[in-house]
Design an enzyme around this catalytic site. Structure first.
Site, short mmCIF file in Angstrom:
data_model
loop_
_atom_site.label_atom_id
_atom_site.label_comp_id
_atom_site.label_asym_id
_atom_site.label_seq_id
_atom_site.Cartn_x
_atom_site.Cartn_y
_atom_site.Cartn_z
N LYS A 182 0.88 -1.17 0.00
CA LYS A 182 0.00 0.00 0.00
C LYS A 182 0.92 1.22 0.00
O LYS A 182 1.43 1.62 1.04
CB LYS A 182 -0.87 -0.03 1.27
CG LYS A 182 -2.20 0.67 1.19
CD LYS A 182 -2.11 2.15 0.93
CE LYS A 182 -1.57 2.96 2.07
NZ LYS A 182 -1.23 4.34 1.68
N GLU A 258 9.50 0.96 10.73
CA GLU A 258 10.55 1.95 10.46
C GLU A 258 9.89 3.31 10.60
O GLU A 258 9.17 3.76 9.70
CB GLU A 258 11.11 1.77 9.05
CG GLU A 258 11.82 0.44 8.82
CD GLU A 258 13.17 0.34 9.52
OE1 GLU A 258 13.67 1.37 10.01
OE2 GLU A 258 13.70 -0.78 9.60
N CYS A 292 13.89 10.33 7.01
CA CYS A 292 13.85 9.97 8.44
C CYS A 292 15.24 10.07 9.07
O CYS A 292 15.35 10.26 10.27
CB CYS A 292 13.31 8.56 8.59
SG CYS A 292 14.22 7.38 7.57
N GLU A 389 10.04 16.35 13.91
CA GLU A 389 10.79 16.08 12.69
C GLU A 389 10.56 17.27 11.75
O GLU A 389 9.41 17.56 11.41
CB GLU A 389 10.19 14.84 12.01
CG GLU A 389 10.98 13.59 12.17
CD GLU A 389 10.44 12.46 11.31
OE1 GLU A 389 9.22 12.23 11.32
OE2 GLU A 389 11.24 11.80 10.66
P1 NAD Z 1 2.70 8.59 7.28
O1 NAD Z 1 2.87 7.87 8.56
O2 NAD Z 1 1.74 9.70 7.22
O3 NAD Z 1 2.25 7.58 6.13
C1 NAD Z 1 3.00 6.42 5.83
C2 NAD Z 1 2.09 5.43 5.14
O4 NAD Z 1 1.06 5.04 6.04
C3 NAD Z 1 1.38 5.98 3.91
O5 NAD Z 1 1.28 4.95 2.95
C4 NAD Z 1 0.02 6.34 4.45
O6 NAD Z 1 -0.99 6.34 3.47
C5 NAD Z 1 -0.21 5.23 5.43
N1 NAD Z 1 -1.18 5.54 6.49
C6 NAD Z 1 -1.47 6.73 7.04
N2 NAD Z 1 -2.41 6.58 8.00
C7 NAD Z 1 -2.69 5.26 8.05
C8 NAD Z 1 -3.59 4.48 8.84
N3 NAD Z 1 -4.37 5.01 9.78
N4 NAD Z 1 -3.63 3.15 8.63
C9 NAD Z 1 -2.85 2.59 7.70
N5 NAD Z 1 -1.98 3.26 6.92
C10 NAD Z 1 -1.91 4.59 7.10
O7 NAD Z 1 4.17 9.03 6.84
P2 NAD Z 1 4.61 9.84 5.53
O8 NAD Z 1 4.24 11.26 5.72
O9 NAD Z 1 4.18 9.14 4.29
O10 NAD Z 1 6.19 9.67 5.60
C11 NAD Z 1 6.98 10.45 6.42
C12 NAD Z 1 7.31 9.73 7.71
O11 NAD Z 1 7.93 8.48 7.41
C13 NAD Z 1 8.30 10.47 8.57
O12 NAD Z 1 7.91 10.41 9.92
C14 NAD Z 1 9.60 9.70 8.36
O13 NAD Z 1 10.54 9.83 9.40
C15 NAD Z 1 9.11 8.32 8.22
N6 NAD Z 1 10.09 7.49 7.51
C16 NAD Z 1 10.79 6.57 8.23
C17 NAD Z 1 11.75 5.81 7.61
C18 NAD Z 1 12.54 4.79 8.38
O14 NAD Z 1 13.14 3.93 7.75
N7 NAD Z 1 12.58 4.82 9.71
C19 NAD Z 1 11.99 5.96 6.25
C20 NAD Z 1 11.26 6.90 5.54
C21 NAD Z 1 10.30 7.66 6.19
#
Ligand code: NAD
Length: 486
Positions: A182, A258, A292, A389
């Site tokens: 997804k 992650e 991240c 962040e």
């Molecule tokens: P997000 O948490 O908003 O979304 C991530 C994914 O989760 C998306 O596909 C989104 O559609 C989905 N999602 C959102 N709400 C959901 C729910 N209630 N149920 C199921 N799925 C849901 O994050 P983002 O804005 O897409 O990405 C940025 C974040 O990702 C930052 O916090 C960053 O630090 C983190 N990140 C972490 C790593 C790592 O390896 N630790 C790598 C890249 C990004």
């Protein structure tokens, strides 16, 4: 210039379920935007629960055959994916830039990085091993047998539209698991292209399913509630990660999380400042700061604060901002307007509390979601940007006087993904490496991501590792057999 979305024929902007490319059952679609212009570049299928469950039907239907496909065969399909990604790097990079905004040079680097996970896990696929030993008291033998965990739900963020998916799909397939990915609604096109490429190289139907949706909570919630799902791997914010962990608890799923970071980058007075400035530029500005592992707080020891700040600010000020597809651009558009507003508010908050802007700090007029490289000094400890962040091209510089003090400040966060330290003193570097509560540390390096290294955080930055040998273990269960043998 050719339109990179053309690489995806209309049928490939649909859901990839089993052997089909299909519309969402309700016929809904959603728009994907080019962040550099704010214009719509594509409409993709907007799945609902029924579509998600159809993907799970496909993934569970294909699970037994994929799990028993010879490892060498699975490995060859991963190698073929690696070759196809590498061979088609330019068109994939253009698509990444178009939907996500990063400069083309960075998108090319992402393709190389993402492809490498397929090569690495092609090599791991044929090295999954158990153990055989004699029980210490004798009388029987102990045999361990690794087995694929089963159908996996993979949820990915928008900041690395290819690599974050590759980091999950490659080890899952290597281990013998089938998948439903997804992708983030902002950047679904790259994941659909990856599914298309994997279909073309011969990955069997049902092994790689992709469900694009604006209704992530509903669709992923239904998948996690279904007992056929055996694993969740999530990359995204800590906030959403907590929600998903709670949902995963109901079926006691294996999880890999992650999550967010709040990296401290520490420059000691004895550091080679050329190395430190280069490292800080990479750690802060890779992926426009939308990473991240981005340096969120830059701590500089007082004797070198002025010189480091002047040199770093000069480099930041010299970066060119513009649409990622344009030549010579270092800083592309941020993902959306909400992101620009959040960053603008964090800068305003720091300034209100006494910080001074050395470079940038002004949101530009015009189309697209841009924010310029920004350097702030005298950032007080209570500034919100030191806790949140930033996820953009903004660098707060803070001075420190002693190692104990900076270590305590660096660790004063719920996150524990990565830290960076710049020093020529080996003992000092090792004390920081041991003292920082993080899953990863860069020592005299601003770039730590590597498919052959175990990526992952501690504390509320996550659970589990991606990449390296550890990465495949996340997709394997271990059965132990006690064999009577007096
Ligand atoms: P997000 O948490 O908003 O979304 C991530 C994914 O989760 C998306 O596909 C989104 O559609 C989905 N999602 C959102 N709400 C959901 C729910 N209630 N149920 C199921 N799925 C849901 O994050 P983002 O804005 O897409 O990405 C940025 C974040 O990702 C930052 O916090 C960053 O630090 C983190 N990140 C972490 C790593 C790592 O390896 N630790 C790598 C890249 C990004």
């Amino acid at each position: 210039m050719s339109d990179p979305t053309n690489v995806l024929a209309l049928e490939h902007r649909r859901l990839r379920i089993g052997d089909a490319w299909r519309d969402a059952a309700g016929g809904a679609t959603f728009a994907v935007e080019d962040p550099a212009t704010g214009t719509t570049i594509a409409e993709v299928a907007d799945a609902d629960v029924v579509d998600g469950l159809a993907a799970l039907d496909a993934a569970s239907g294909a699970a037994a055959e994929w799990a028993t496909t010879p490892p060498r065969k699975r490995s060859e399909l991963l190698t073929a994916t690696y070759r196809a990604l590498t061979g088609r790097s330019e068109e994939i990079a253009r698509l990444i830039t178009l939907e996500m905004g990063k400069p083309l040079t960075e998108a090319r680097a992402e393709v190389a990085y993402g492809a490498e996970f397929f090569r690495w896990f092609a090599e791991e696929a044929v090295r999954v091993e158990g153990r055989y030993s004699t029980a210490p008291a004798g009388g029987y033998r102990i045999l361990t047998v690794p087995k694929p965990v089963g159908p996996c739900v993979l949820v990915t963020p928008w900041n690395f539209p290819l690599a974050m998916g590759a980091r999950k799909i490659a080890p899952a397939l290597a281990a013998g698991c089938t998948t439903i990915t997804k992708p983030a609604a902002q950047t679904p096109l790259t994941m659909l292209l990856l599914a298309r490429i994997m279909e073309e190289v011969g990955v069997p139907p049902g092994v790689v399913n992709v469900v694009t949706t604006k209704r992530a909570g509903r669709v992923v919630g239904a998948l996690l509630a279904d007992s056929r799902t055996r694993k969740l791997s999530f990359t995204g914010s800590t906030e959403v990660g907590r929600v998903l962990l709670r949902q995963a608890a109901d079926n006691v799923l294996r999880t890999s999380m992650e999550l967010g970071g709040n990296a401290a980058l520490i420059v000691c007075a004895d550091a080679d400042l050329d190395v430190a400035v280069d490292g800080a530029m990479v750690a802060k500005m890779r992926n426009i700061g939308e990473s991240c592992v981005a340096a969120n707080r830059i701590y500089v020891e007082e004797p070198v604060r002025e010189e480091f700040t002047a040199r770093f600010a000069e480099r930041m000020g010299a970066l060119s901002m513009g649409p990622g597809l344009d030549d010579g651009v270092d800083v592309g558009a941020l993902i959306d307007e909400a992101s620009v507003t959040t960053i603008d508010e964090l800068v305003a908050d720091a300034v209100d509390r006494g910080a001074r802007v050395l470079v940038g700090g002004e949101r530009p007029d015009g189309p697209g979601h841009f924010y310029p490289p920004t350097v702030l000094v005298n950032v007080p400890e209570d500034a919100r940007m030191l806790k949140a962040e930033i996820f953009g091209p903004v660098a707060p510089i803070i001075s420190f006087a002693s190692d104990d003090e900076v270590l305590a400040r660096a660790n004063d966060t719920e996150h524990g993904l990565v830290g960076y330290v710049f020093t020529r003193d080996l003992q000092r570097a090792l004390r920081f490496a041991e003292g920082l509560d993080t899953g990863m540390i860069g020592i005299n390096r601003g770039l730590i991501s590597d498919p052959s290294a175990p990526f992952g955080g501690v504390k509320q930055s996550g659970l589990g590792k991606e990449g390296a040998h550890e990465g495949i273990l996340e997709y394997l269960d271990l059965t132990y057999a006690a064999i009577d043998l007096p």
